[in-house]
Every structure is written in structure tokens, then in C-alpha cells.
Design an enzyme around this catalytic site. Structure first.
Site, PDB file in Angstrom:
ATOM      1  N   GLY A   1      -7.108  -5.656  -4.207  1.00 53.67           N
ATOM      2  CA  GLY A   1      -6.065  -6.655  -4.045  1.00 53.67           C
ATOM      3  C   GLY A   1      -5.003  -6.482  -5.109  1.00 53.67           C
TER       4      GLY A   1
ATOM      5  N   CYS B   1     -11.975  -1.819  -6.741  1.00 53.64           N
ATOM      6  CA  CYS B   1     -10.755  -2.220  -7.435  1.00 53.64           C
ATOM      7  C   CYS B   1     -10.811  -3.699  -7.836  1.00 53.64           C
ATOM      8  CB  CYS B   1      -9.535  -1.901  -6.570  1.00 53.64           C
ATOM      9  SG  CYS B   1      -7.957  -1.978  -7.447  1.00 53.64           S
ATOM     10  N   TYR B   2     -10.021  -4.560  -7.226  1.00 54.28           N
ATOM     11  CA  TYR B   2     -10.087  -5.991  -7.524  1.00 54.28           C
ATOM     12  C   TYR B   2     -11.503  -6.509  -7.280  1.00 54.28           C
ATOM     13  CZ  TYR B   2      -8.746 -10.952  -7.591  1.00 54.28           C
ATOM     14  OH  TYR B   2      -8.643 -12.304  -7.886  1.00 54.28           O
TER      15      TYR B   2
ATOM     16  N   HIS C   1     -10.825   3.703  -5.072  1.00 52.42           N
ATOM     17  CA  HIS C   1     -10.884   3.340  -3.649  1.00 52.42           C
ATOM     18  C   HIS C   1     -11.632   4.411  -2.840  1.00 52.42           C
ATOM     19  CE1 HIS C   1      -8.091  -0.119  -3.692  1.00 52.42           C
ATOM     20  NE2 HIS C   1      -7.541   0.519  -4.720  1.00 52.42           N
TER      21      HIS C   1
ATOM     22  N   GLU D   1     -12.537   4.202   0.162  1.00 55.58           N
ATOM     23  CA  GLU D   1     -12.123   4.148   1.568  1.00 55.58           C
ATOM     24  C   GLU D   1     -10.919   5.024   1.875  1.00 55.58           C
ATOM     25  OE1 GLU D   1      -9.810   0.658  -0.281  1.00 55.58           O
ATOM     26  OE2 GLU D   1     -11.555   1.913  -0.696  1.00 55.58           O
TER      27      GLU D   1
ATOM     28  N   ASP E   1      -4.141  -1.171  25.615  1.00 57.34           N
ATOM     29  CA  ASP E   1      -4.912  -2.360  25.263  1.00 57.34           C
ATOM     30  C   ASP E   1      -5.246  -3.212  26.482  1.00 57.34           C
ATOM     31  OD1 ASP E   1      -4.450  -1.413  22.698  1.00 57.34           O
ATOM     32  OD2 ASP E   1      -2.738  -2.741  22.374  1.00 57.34           O
TER      33      ASP E   1
ATOM     34  N   LYS F   1      -6.531   0.938  17.234  1.00 57.24           N
ATOM     35  CA  LYS F   1      -6.050   1.575  18.459  1.00 57.24           C
ATOM     36  C   LYS F   1      -6.895   2.757  18.898  1.00 57.24           C
ATOM     37  CE  LYS F   1      -2.615   0.844  20.379  1.00 57.24           C
ATOM     38  NZ  LYS F   1      -2.283   0.045  21.590  1.00 57.24           N
TER      39      LYS F   1
END
Length: 529
Positions: A59, A86-87, A173, A175, A231, A374
Site C-alpha cells: 500500500g 511491503c505495507y 513484491h 507477485e 464477458d 479478462k
């Protein structure tokens, strides 16, 4: 519609990170279901949800700021494995008695960590490795029971853990793809620490969603606004598999669809899938409604409002309709500033999928894709048996070509844009197909994810033959992306760009210039309006 969770799932606490949704996505890439939850969720509520693991996102705030995102300290005592980034590391430290300091030098971008001793989440990774950092604050003193498992030249606590309580954290991070062994770190946590199984597959998802839809709908009827986009098409196929002819699809043709689009919708859903389909021809009504309108948000509002009028005029003629199915996905929610994920995303633009019901009209919602990105929706479409030409079709905005025409929408401009856009799509469809034949991948890193033409509200000087012209330019937009959260402009070969330009100028009346948009998202959006 209540989210139907698998028995094992990961709760991702959202502290406002730009990578928050990416964390959830990376977990699902490993075939484990994940879900974003608000960071201030209570210990009692998270206990009722019973997640198999918790990940705390990063964050932008300082953990000591007055308005800093907070969390319930008791969650760390629930016995649920926790991994913070991180945060997430900083708030874990502060809540459990450690300290966070403001370092003299920040770390932004690639950094090298050096492992210290043993670590369950760094197990099997090199002693030194490249990670992605984005911080100024950092843990200065770890809480009691924690050990430091890696450092950098700037950050004394690049990662820490208390294995006895299954609490783990990194300042970097994992990710982000730039963290070389980020996938291994997530695998160590999910499968090594938490003991989860990689069993969240598309076949399982379809079975779960179909059963959830059947339980919710019962004998009632469902109506769905079908645009022919990925979608709404996937939702139509999914809901139709669940309840058959209890579903009615309504296709509102506002006249601003791409060339050949209405015919394709009819072909796929009426003829191939035998879905009950009502085709509403509203082209003339929309043309009158948009005459003289130049503001993009005004266009969106008028198109959205009229859409609901057209849609609900059909719905009210159908007996027993209780539910409205929508193709809402994660990027829709985030960009519309909705709080379904518990985040605080700013409203970038209105979105037709999220416009409220008109006064006096109500249907219960079915939104089975609202936790999917998506490319996950595309994968789901393949498993449902939708044709490839529809599943791998690029995204198209609800307002259609109206927001790809800068300024007033007129019949002349629509004709120009439809013809130019058809050429862009034809050439880049062929380009993507060549890449597929070469690589065997539909989403190779070099392919175009979305591509279209834009018509600006200007004219430019040109020369055709021996005559001076004063005609319209066409802007070509082509981007590479996987989930619409970020995008980069497509590095097309010069001969492909040249072929598109030549064809548009030669074949489309009223155009004498073609330009190429080379702006990524951010700072731009994919669409122009």
C-alpha cells in the site's frame, strides 16, 4: 449473487496497493482460489469466511500516518497462515510489537536480497536474488519470535518470519514478475506452509458456478443484456448451461457496433447455441439522442440511460423474470470506483455494467464473473465451448464506436470509423494468427490484445494525386495486455503498420492520414474517451 467459495481459498487483504488485484491473480495462476477482502475486516468475519491462508497486500501509505489503513490485530492469533508484502510486512511488524522506520534511502525497482539462515518461504531459491522493491519505510526491529531471513544494502529486513505461528512477510513484491523467484515464494507459502492443493481448474469452476446459479434461480427466469463481447457471451453460455431456456438474452443494437457485429451475434447465439434472443433495433433512436453531443461522459450517460430503457421495455414484456445476469468482471469494478473488493479505487469513468436500476424497476443480480480477470474469462469461455472467434475477440466498450469518435457522432463519422476499424481488425487479426501459427500461443508476449481505430474531431492537409485534400486522420490503437489493468503499446512491425495505413487511406473515403498511438496504460487509458 453471493460468491460461491471453494473449500480452500486465500483471502487477500487490500491495503490500497496498485498490485492488490495482481496478488489475487498470481494465486489463481497457481490454481488456488483467491478473493480480495477489505483490510479492516474483523477477526470474527474472517473466521466465518474460514480462509485457508491470508495475504496482506502492499500500500502507498506510511503505517504511522493518521489515515493509514489498519487491520484487526486479533487476526494474527486465529491460527491462519499469513504472508505480508511491503505495507503488509510493516503493519504485521507494528501490530505484533516490532518497529518500522523511515530509511534515509528508498528502494524502487530491482534490488538484490541476500538470504540469512533458513526460511520456509525462500526455500529452494538462491542465496542472492533479484526482487522488486517499492518503499521508503521499512521494518527496523522485528517483533518477538521473528527472525530476519533476508536483507539488502538498504533494507535490514527484506523478509522475516515466525515459522512457529506461520507468519511470514517480505518488504519486496513476490507477485511482480520482476521478482525472479516470486512464483517459488508463493508456491512455498501456499503448498509448503499452508498445505493447499492446486485444484481450482476451469472444469471445477464451471461445475461450481452452474450449481450456484441453479440454486439461486430455481424456477425463476433470467434476462441478460448480450453485446456479443467476451464477458456477456461467457455469462450467457454459463447461465444457459445452468438453466437452459429460463434465460432470455436481449441484444440492443444501438447502431454503433463494429462492422459485421450484429450478424455475428445472431449467428452464434440464435443459430449455434439456440439461446432465446431478442434483437432490439434501436439505431434511429440512438442517432437522435446523440445528435450534437460532444462530451464523452454525456455520451456514456445518454447511451447507458437509453440502453436501460430499451432493455427494460423488453424485460417488462416477459413474465416471471426475477434475475438480471451481467458480465461484470474485476476491471469493471475497479475502474468504476466500486467497493465490491473493499478497495478505494478512484472513479476513472462510468461503466455501463454498473449503472443503477431505473426507479421502480428491480431485478436480483447474477454476476458470476465479478472475481475474474479478462484472460480467465476467456479460458472459461473455451471450456464452455464458445467459438474461438468470440472467446479471443478483443474487448469492446458498451457505448461502442460513440466513444471512439471524438466529438459529435454523425452518420458520416460512423461510416468512416466502421470501415477504418474493420481494416485495422482484419490486418491485426491476420497478424495475431501468424504469431499463433509460429508460437502455438494465443497470448504470446508479442501479440496484440486489443486494437481499434479512433476518429479525432480534426482534419489535416494532404495530397492525393495532384490535388490538395483536407480530410480526417485516423488514429490506430493497439496494445499488449492480459487483464486490462495495465497495457503497453504493441510493437508492431513497420510493414504491418504500413499496410494498415495504406489500406485505410486507399479504401476509406474521407481519410488522408493515419497515426499510431504509442502511449502505455498508465498514464493513458486503453480507450480515448
Amino acid at each position: 449473487m453471493q460468491t460461491s467459495r471453494p473449500q480452500q481459498f486465500v483471502a487477500v487483504f487490500d491495503f490500497g496497493a496498485q498490485y492488490g488485484q495482481l496478488i489475487a491473480r498470481r494465486v489463481r495462476d497457481l490454481h488456488v482460489y483467491s478473493e480480495i477482502v477489505p483490510c479492516d475486516i474483523s477477526a470474527e468475519e474472517i473466521s466465518r469466511m474460514a480462509p485457508s491462508a491470508i495475504i496482506l497486500s502492499g500500500g502507498p501509505a506510511s503505517v504511522y500516518a493518521d489515515d493509514a489503513p489498519d487491520m484487526d490485530k486479533r487476526i494474527f492469533s486465529l491460527g491462519i497462515p499469513v504472508l505480508g508484502f511491503c505495507y503488509g510486512q510493516q503493519i504485521m511488524s507494528v501490530k505484533l510489537g516490532g518497529e518500522v522506520g523511515h530509511t534515509e534511502k528508498g528502494e524502487y525497482g530491482p534490488a538484490t536480497i541476500t538470504r540469512q539462515g533458513t526460511s520456509r518461504i525462500l526455500d529452494g531459491t538462491p542465496d542472492t536474488q533479484t526482487v522488486w522493491m517499492s518503499h521508503r519505510d521499512a521494518v527496523a526491529r522485528v517483533p518477538e519470535g521473528f527472525t530476519v531471513t533476508s536483507t539488502t544494502d538498504v533494507c535490514p529486513v527484506a523478509s522475516m518470519e515466525d515459522a512457529s505461528r506461520n507468519l511470514y512477510a517480505t518488504q519486496f513484491h513476490p507477485e511482480v514478475r520482476h521478482t525472479a523467484y516470486g512464483k517459488s515464494i508463493l508456491e512455498n507459502f501456499l503448498f509448503g506452509v499452508c498445505g493447499l492443493e492446486p485444484n481450482w481448474t476451469m472444469d471445477n469452476i464451471i461445475d461450481e458456478k452452474v450449481e450456484a446459479i441453479r440454486q439461486q434461480v430455481g424456477d425463476s427466469k433470467v434476462i441478460l443484456a448480450l453485446s456479443g463481447g467476451v464477458d456477456s457471451s461467457v455469462v450467457a453460455a454459463l447461465v444457459h448451461r445452468a438453466i437452459g431456456d429460463q434465460l432470455t438474452c436481449v441484444f440492443v443494437n444501438h447502431g454503433m457496433l463494429r462492422k459485421g457485429e450484429p450478424e455475428m451475434v445472431e449467428e452464434v447465439f440464435r443459430k449455434q447455441f439456440n439461446v432465446p434472443l431478442v434483437h432490439v433495433h434501436a439505431e434511429e433512436r440512438y442517432a437522435k439522442l446523440l445528435a450534437g453531443v460532444t462530451d464523452p461522459e454525456q455520451k456514456r450517460r445518454r447511451i447507458g440511460t437509453q440502453f436501460w430503457k430499451e432493455f427494460f421495455s423488453v424485460a417488462q414484456k416477459l413474465d416471471g423474470v426475477k434475475y438480471l445476469a451481467q458480465g461484470t468482471i474485476y476491471p469493471d469494478i475497479i475502474e468504476s470506483g466500486a467497493r465490491k473488493t473493499g478497495g478505494k479505487a478512484s472513479t476513472i469513468k462510468s461503466h455501463h455494467n454498473l449503472i443503477p436500476f431505473p426507479e421502480g424497476v428491480h431485478f436480483d443480480l447474477i454476476e458470476p464473473l465479478d472475481h475474474f480477470f479478462k484472460d480467465e474469462v476467456r479460458e472459461l469461455g473455451v471450456s464452455l465451448g464458445l467459438p474461438a472467434k468470440m472467446v479471443y475477440r478483443q474487448p469492446f466498450p458498451g457505448p461502442g464506436l460513440a466513444i471512439r469518435i471524438i466529438g459529435e457522432v454523425t452518420p458520416e463519422k460512423l461510416a468512416i470509423l466502421k470501415n477504418a476499424d474493420a481494416i485495422v481488425r482484419e490486418e491485426l487479426d491476420a497478424y495475431n494468427e501468424r504469431l499463433f501459427q509460429e508460437t502455438g500461443e494465443r497470448n504470446s508476449e508479442h501479440s496484440c490484445w486489443q486494437y481499434f481505430a479512433v476518429l479525432p474531431d480534426i482534419k489535416s492537409v494532404g495530397v492525393m494525386g495532384d490535388e490538395r485534400t483536407y480530410q480526417r486522420p485516423v488514429i490506430v490503437r493497439a496494445v499488449e495486455s492480459s487483464d486490462a489493468m495495465t497495457a503497453d503499446w504493441a510493437k508492431l512491425p513497420y510493414d504491418v503498420i504500413g499496410q494498415i495505413s495504406s489500406r485505410i487511406v486507399d479504401e476509406v473515403d474521407g481519410v488522408n492520414r493515419v497515426v499510431y498511438d504509442v502511449t502505455p496504460k498508465p498514464p493513458a487509458t486503453i480507450e480515448w474517451e
